[in-house]
Design a protein around this motif. Structure first.
Motif, PDB file in Angstrom:
ATOM      1  N   ASP A 101       0.816  -1.195  -0.036  1.00  0.00           N
ATOM      2  CA  ASP A 101      -0.026  -0.027  -0.034  1.00  0.00           C
ATOM      3  C   ASP A 101       1.032   1.439  -0.017  1.00  0.00           C
ATOM      4  O   ASP A 101       1.478   1.709   0.980  1.00  0.00           O
ATOM      5  CB  ASP A 101      -1.077  -0.048   1.315  1.00  0.00           C
ATOM      6  CG  ASP A 101      -1.844   1.220   1.377  1.00  0.00           C
ATOM      7  OD1 ASP A 101      -1.630   2.240   0.637  1.00  0.00           O
ATOM      8  OD2 ASP A 101      -2.811   0.917   2.133  1.00  0.00           O
ATOM      9  N   PHE A 102       1.212   1.792  -1.288  1.00  0.00           N
ATOM     10  CA  PHE A 102       2.083   2.780  -1.345  1.00  0.00           C
ATOM     11  C   PHE A 102       1.701   4.063  -0.759  1.00  0.00           C
ATOM     12  O   PHE A 102       2.207   4.901  -0.267  1.00  0.00           O
ATOM     13  CB  PHE A 102       2.777   3.015  -2.841  1.00  0.00           C
ATOM     14  CG  PHE A 102       3.735   1.970  -3.194  1.00  0.00           C
ATOM     15  CD1 PHE A 102       4.938   1.981  -2.700  1.00  0.00           C
ATOM     16  CD2 PHE A 102       3.315   0.879  -3.883  1.00  0.00           C
ATOM     17  CE1 PHE A 102       5.869   1.084  -2.687  1.00  0.00           C
ATOM     18  CE2 PHE A 102       4.235   0.083  -4.224  1.00  0.00           C
ATOM     19  CZ  PHE A 102       5.427  -0.117  -3.811  1.00  0.00           C
ATOM     20  N   ALA A 103       0.249   4.393  -0.598  1.00  0.00           N
ATOM     21  CA  ALA A 103      -0.270   5.553  -0.065  1.00  0.00           C
ATOM     22  C   ALA A 103       0.058   5.427   1.587  1.00  0.00           C
ATOM     23  O   ALA A 103       0.370   6.536   2.161  1.00  0.00           O
ATOM     24  CB  ALA A 103      -1.739   5.574  -0.404  1.00  0.00           C
ATOM     25  N   ALA A 104       0.061   4.226   2.285  1.00  0.00           N
ATOM     26  CA  ALA A 104       0.389   4.109   3.571  1.00  0.00           C
ATOM     27  C   ALA A 104       1.727   4.349   3.661  1.00  0.00           C
ATOM     28  O   ALA A 104       2.264   4.847   4.669  1.00  0.00           O
ATOM     29  CB  ALA A 104       0.025   2.724   3.862  1.00  0.00           C
ATOM     30  N   VAL A 105       2.889   3.774   2.815  1.00  0.00           N
ATOM     31  CA  VAL A 105       4.168   3.971   2.773  1.00  0.00           C
ATOM     32  C   VAL A 105       4.270   5.422   3.010  1.00  0.00           C
ATOM     33  O   VAL A 105       5.349   5.820   3.481  1.00  0.00           O
ATOM     34  CB  VAL A 105       4.951   3.229   1.941  1.00  0.00           C
ATOM     35  CG1 VAL A 105       6.404   3.764   1.745  1.00  0.00           C
ATOM     36  CG2 VAL A 105       4.691   1.902   1.877  1.00  0.00           C
ATOM     37  N   GLN A 106       3.775   6.468   1.963  1.00  0.00           N
ATOM     38  CA  GLN A 106       4.043   7.689   1.847  1.00  0.00           C
ATOM     39  C   GLN A 106       3.461   8.376   3.103  1.00  0.00           C
ATOM     40  O   GLN A 106       4.275   9.213   3.619  1.00  0.00           O
ATOM     41  CB  GLN A 106       3.507   8.061   0.660  1.00  0.00           C
ATOM     42  CG  GLN A 106       4.093   7.759  -0.828  1.00  0.00           C
ATOM     43  CD  GLN A 106       3.139   7.860  -2.022  1.00  0.00           C
ATOM     44  OE1 GLN A 106       1.819   8.315  -1.730  1.00  0.00           O
ATOM     45  NE2 GLN A 106       3.834   7.908  -3.338  1.00  0.00           N
ATOM     46  N   GLU A 107       2.515   7.905   3.720  1.00  0.00           N
ATOM     47  CA  GLU A 107       1.999   8.620   4.941  1.00  0.00           C
ATOM     48  C   GLU A 107       2.938   8.476   6.023  1.00  0.00           C
ATOM     49  O   GLU A 107       3.197   9.244   6.774  1.00  0.00           O
ATOM     50  CB  GLU A 107       0.586   7.980   5.424  1.00  0.00           C
ATOM     51  CG  GLU A 107      -0.092   8.668   6.282  1.00  0.00           C
ATOM     52  CD  GLU A 107      -1.449   7.945   6.672  1.00  0.00           C
ATOM     53  OE1 GLU A 107      -1.506   7.581   7.915  1.00  0.00           O
ATOM     54  OE2 GLU A 107      -2.126   7.827   5.742  1.00  0.00           O
ATOM     55  N   TRP A 108       3.573   7.339   6.045  1.00  0.00           N
ATOM     56  CA  TRP A 108       4.739   6.971   7.142  1.00  0.00           C
ATOM     57  C   TRP A 108       5.670   7.640   7.167  1.00  0.00           C
ATOM     58  O   TRP A 108       6.006   8.383   7.880  1.00  0.00           O
ATOM     59  CB  TRP A 108       4.438   5.450   7.219  1.00  0.00           C
ATOM     60  CG  TRP A 108       5.498   4.842   8.443  1.00  0.00           C
ATOM     61  CD1 TRP A 108       5.133   4.989   9.812  1.00  0.00           C
ATOM     62  CD2 TRP A 108       6.858   4.262   8.295  1.00  0.00           C
ATOM     63  NE1 TRP A 108       6.206   4.384  10.439  1.00  0.00           N
ATOM     64  CE2 TRP A 108       7.289   4.337   9.541  1.00  0.00           C
ATOM     65  CE3 TRP A 108       7.829   4.044   7.247  1.00  0.00           C
ATOM     66  CZ2 TRP A 108       8.620   3.478   9.925  1.00  0.00           C
ATOM     67  CZ3 TRP A 108       8.931   3.513   7.531  1.00  0.00           C
ATOM     68  CH2 TRP A 108       9.300   3.038   9.004  1.00  0.00           C
ATOM     69  N   ALA A 109       6.367   7.913   5.750  1.00  0.00           N
ATOM     70  CA  ALA A 109       7.584   8.651   5.545  1.00  0.00           C
ATOM     71  C   ALA A 109       7.136   9.989   5.616  1.00  0.00           C
ATOM     72  O   ALA A 109       8.186  10.820   6.131  1.00  0.00           O
ATOM     73  CB  ALA A 109       7.833   8.388   3.993  1.00  0.00           C
TER      74      ALA A 109
END
Length: 170
Positions: free
Chosen positions: A147-155
């Motif tokens: 889930d790249f949206a979740a990855v981006q949110e975490w970053a």
């Protein structure tokens, strides 16, 4: 001068590397100097202000390169902000709920006082290396669950914490 962040990873088939690269891209967009390197190629973390370490999960264990990296650099990692991530579940569970770190990662978190750990979905697609990967794919359990949206949110949260810390020192 922007905070320098190492985003390093252990991966077998490259999907964890893609997560690490996404994290570094977000950190860079937020004004930090981020570099992505495979864990096995990092000689020292001394030149970095913060570190993010990721590893693919295999049979309930973090990728060997990530484990070795954390062990080899434990003293330097304990002196700087550290975040850990895992990638692995080959189902949507990582997007549906928080998945706690596997025991070895939890031990590293405790020893190194890491800021946070998150588990992202994994990816196993046709052509993946390894006998076990082949068995999983033949059983129909492969796919891309990242889930790249979740990855981006975490970053973005990591960047906000680092930029906030930088502002406090000024």
């Amino acid at each position: 001068m922007p905070t320098s962040v190492l985003v390093t990873y252990g991966t077998t088939n490259g999907s964890t590397a893609q997560i690490a690269e996404t994290i570094a891209e977000v950190l860079s967009k937020e004004g930090l100097a981020a570099e992505t390197l495979p864990a096995r190629s990092v000689a020292s973390v001394a030149s970095y202000d913060a570190v993010v370490v990721g590893g693919g999960l295999y049979a309930g264990r973090w990728h060997r390169d990530a484990r070795r990296f954390v062990r080899r650099h434990r003293h330097e990692l304990a002196e700087r902000p550290l975040w850990l991530f895992s990638s692995g579940p080959l189902d949507p569970s990582a997007s549906e709920r928080d998945i706690p770190p596997v025991p070895g990662v939890q031990k590293a978190m405790d020893r190194l006082d890491s800021r946070e750990h998150v588990t992202f979905g994994g990816c196993l697609e046709e052509g993946a290396k390894g006998w076990v990967a082949g068995m999983i794919l033949r059983s129909g359990k492969g796919g891309d669950f990242r889930d790249f949206a979740a990855v981006q949110e975490w970053a973005t949260r990591i960047a906000a914490e680092l930029v906030g810390a930088e502002g406090e020192r000024s």
